[in-house]
Enzyme design. Structure first.
Site, short mmCIF file in Angstrom:
data_model
loop_
_atom_site.label_atom_id
_atom_site.label_comp_id
_atom_site.label_asym_id
_atom_site.label_seq_id
_atom_site.Cartn_x
_atom_site.Cartn_y
_atom_site.Cartn_z
N ARG A 69 21.08 43.83 43.46
CA ARG A 69 22.22 44.41 42.72
C ARG A 69 22.06 44.24 41.21
O ARG A 69 22.34 45.16 40.44
CB ARG A 69 23.53 43.75 43.19
CG ARG A 69 24.00 44.36 44.51
CD ARG A 69 25.30 43.74 44.95
NE ARG A 69 26.40 44.00 44.04
CZ ARG A 69 27.47 43.21 43.92
NH1 ARG A 69 27.57 42.10 44.64
NH2 ARG A 69 28.43 43.52 43.08
N GLN A 100 37.81 43.31 37.59
CA GLN A 100 37.29 42.69 38.82
C GLN A 100 35.78 42.89 38.89
O GLN A 100 35.12 42.38 39.78
CB GLN A 100 37.92 43.36 40.04
CG GLN A 100 39.41 43.20 40.12
CD GLN A 100 40.01 44.13 41.16
OE1 GLN A 100 39.89 43.89 42.35
NE2 GLN A 100 40.67 45.18 40.72
N VAL A 102 31.81 42.72 38.17
CA VAL A 102 30.86 41.67 37.77
C VAL A 102 29.67 42.29 37.02
O VAL A 102 28.72 41.60 36.71
CB VAL A 102 30.37 40.87 39.01
CG1 VAL A 102 31.53 40.16 39.69
CG2 VAL A 102 29.64 41.77 40.01
N HIS A 118 36.37 38.08 38.56
CA HIS A 118 35.47 37.86 39.71
C HIS A 118 34.09 37.40 39.26
O HIS A 118 33.15 37.43 40.04
CB HIS A 118 35.37 39.13 40.57
CG HIS A 118 36.64 39.42 41.33
ND1 HIS A 118 36.86 40.59 42.03
CD2 HIS A 118 37.78 38.69 41.50
CE1 HIS A 118 38.07 40.56 42.59
NE2 HIS A 118 38.65 39.43 42.28
N CYS A 126 24.77 26.10 38.99
CA CYS A 126 24.39 25.15 40.04
C CYS A 126 25.63 24.82 40.86
O CYS A 126 26.72 24.62 40.31
CB CYS A 126 23.82 23.90 39.38
SG CYS A 126 23.54 22.58 40.57
N CYS A 129 26.00 20.51 39.90
CA CYS A 129 26.31 19.95 38.57
C CYS A 129 26.93 20.99 37.64
O CYS A 129 27.20 20.71 36.48
CB CYS A 129 25.06 19.34 37.93
SG CYS A 129 23.83 20.55 37.41
N CYS A 149 19.43 19.21 38.33
CA CYS A 149 19.69 18.25 39.41
C CYS A 149 18.97 18.59 40.72
O CYS A 149 19.06 17.84 41.69
CB CYS A 149 21.19 18.12 39.65
SG CYS A 149 21.89 19.52 40.52
N SER A 188 40.79 49.78 44.64
CA SER A 188 41.41 50.20 45.91
C SER A 188 42.65 49.38 46.25
O SER A 188 43.46 49.81 47.06
CB SER A 188 40.39 50.04 47.05
OG SER A 188 40.04 48.69 47.18
P1 OAD Z 1 36.68 49.27 45.75
O1 OAD Z 1 35.30 49.71 46.08
O2 OAD Z 1 37.46 48.60 46.82
O3 OAD Z 1 37.54 50.52 45.27
C1 OAD Z 1 37.06 51.42 44.33
C2 OAD Z 1 38.21 52.34 43.93
O4 OAD Z 1 37.75 53.16 42.88
C3 OAD Z 1 38.71 53.26 45.04
O5 OAD Z 1 40.13 53.21 45.08
C4 OAD Z 1 38.21 54.65 44.62
O6 OAD Z 1 39.10 55.69 45.00
C5 OAD Z 1 38.19 54.50 43.11
N1 OAD Z 1 37.23 55.36 42.41
C6 OAD Z 1 35.96 55.68 42.77
N2 OAD Z 1 35.37 56.42 41.83
C7 OAD Z 1 36.28 56.59 40.84
C8 OAD Z 1 36.27 57.25 39.57
N3 OAD Z 1 35.19 57.92 39.13
N4 OAD Z 1 37.38 57.20 38.81
C9 OAD Z 1 38.49 56.54 39.24
N5 OAD Z 1 38.55 55.88 40.42
C10 OAD Z 1 37.47 55.90 41.19
O7 OAD Z 1 36.56 48.36 44.43
P2 OAD Z 1 37.56 47.26 43.90
O8 OAD Z 1 38.98 47.63 44.11
O9 OAD Z 1 37.13 46.91 42.53
O10 OAD Z 1 35.40 41.46 45.14
O11 OAD Z 1 37.22 46.05 44.86
C11 OAD Z 1 37.86 44.84 44.63
C12 OAD Z 1 36.98 43.70 45.00
O12 OAD Z 1 36.55 43.85 46.35
C13 OAD Z 1 35.69 43.60 44.23
O13 OAD Z 1 35.84 42.99 42.98
C14 OAD Z 1 34.86 42.78 45.14
C15 OAD Z 1 35.13 43.51 46.42
O14 OAD Z 1 34.90 42.85 47.58
C16 OAD Z 1 34.63 40.41 45.34
O15 OAD Z 1 33.45 40.51 45.52
C17 OAD Z 1 35.39 39.12 45.31
#
Ligand code: OAD
Length: 242
Positions: A69, A100, A102, A118, A126, A129, A149, A188
């Protein structure tokens, strides 16, 4: 897009603007989202790759996935949506961004007031430590063993089942409480805490604007839902702020 003069005035007059972004804002840069047809969680099992248990069981496998990634993300550039938020920060000293993501693309686009709740895929630490390491982007490799460590080094991202950093979360909550206008972009709403931030903003009187391809878990808090691509909609929205 039809934005009424009243709403344009609201953009101008609102204080403490908050943006909350998710993977969708980086989709137009070519970074895969998590959910949806081509989402990462359609092809990979989060429990095998993004949990502390998975890391304990097979750190090499988890690292392989994160290095893949990192490599992918390192070839991507910010898109007009990232740049629009960087411009909003320049226009408004009371603007703050919570992401959210990374992928580091907000900072790459010039945003400085960014809270990465996130974590960041290019930072590692680590498990024992808490010594921090930056990934060597030229080689896209890091040693899995801590030079300090000898314990395991892990990506400094939030995994499923882990708690948010309390201090960071308190700061995020207070930004949400203070904001008079909140932009929720490309998320989402599958993860609870970010949705809570939108709820808190709304309940404290913020006008909430959502930009997404489809309705989401945030939509119930949105005063205005703008359906479409963030890279197309956000630059126009930002142009109304002075
Ligand atoms: P998601 O993949 O769950 O959702 C992406 C959202 O972006 C969806 O609602 C799509 O409709 C929308 N989308 C896609 N393309 C778009 C565009 N060009 N313009 C506007 N909207 C668009 O991603 P997140 O909600 O960020 O967490 O996911 C939340 C967290 O779930 C992430 O940070 C990660 C994941 O598991 C961890 O890893 C802790």
């Amino acid at each position: 897009m039809q934005i009424s003069p009243q709403l344009k005035n609201r953009f101008k007059n609102s204080k403490n603007i908050l943006a909350l972004t998710g993977a969708g804002i980086s989709a137009e840069s070519g970074v895969p989202t998590f959910r949806g047809k081509e989402g990462l969680w359609k092809q990979y099992r989060a429990e095998d790759l993004a949990t502390p248990q998975a890391f304990r069981k097979d750190p090499k496998l988890v690292w392989e996935w994160y290095l893949w990634r990192m490599e992918l993300i390192s070839t991507k550039s910010p898109n007009p949506a990232h740049f629009a938020l960087a411009e909003l920060e320049k226009k408004r000293s009371d603007f703050y961004l919570i992401t959210q993501n990374v992928d580091g693309l907000h900072k790459k686009s010039g945003s400085e007031k960014v809270m990465e709740i996130h974590g960041n895929i290019f930072r590692n630490r680590c498990i024992s430590c808490a010594h921090f390491y930056d990934s060597d982007l030229s080689k896209l490799k890091i040693s899995i063993e801590c030079a300090n460590c000898g314990n395991l080094v892990r990506p400094d991202v939030l995994w499923f089942g882990e708690s948010y950093d309390t201090e960071l979360l308190n700061q995020a909550v207070s930004l949400a409480e203070r904001s008079e206008l909140a932009l929720v972009i490309g998320s989402s709403g599958a993860v609870g805490i970010p949705v809570e931030l939108a709820r808190i903003a709304k309940e404290n009187g913020a006008f909430v604007i959502e930009i997404n391809l489809d309705p989401s878990g945030y939509s119930r808090y949105a005063d205005l839902f703008l359906q479409g691509k963030a890279g197309e909609i956000l630059p126009e929205i930002v142009s109304y702020f002075v």
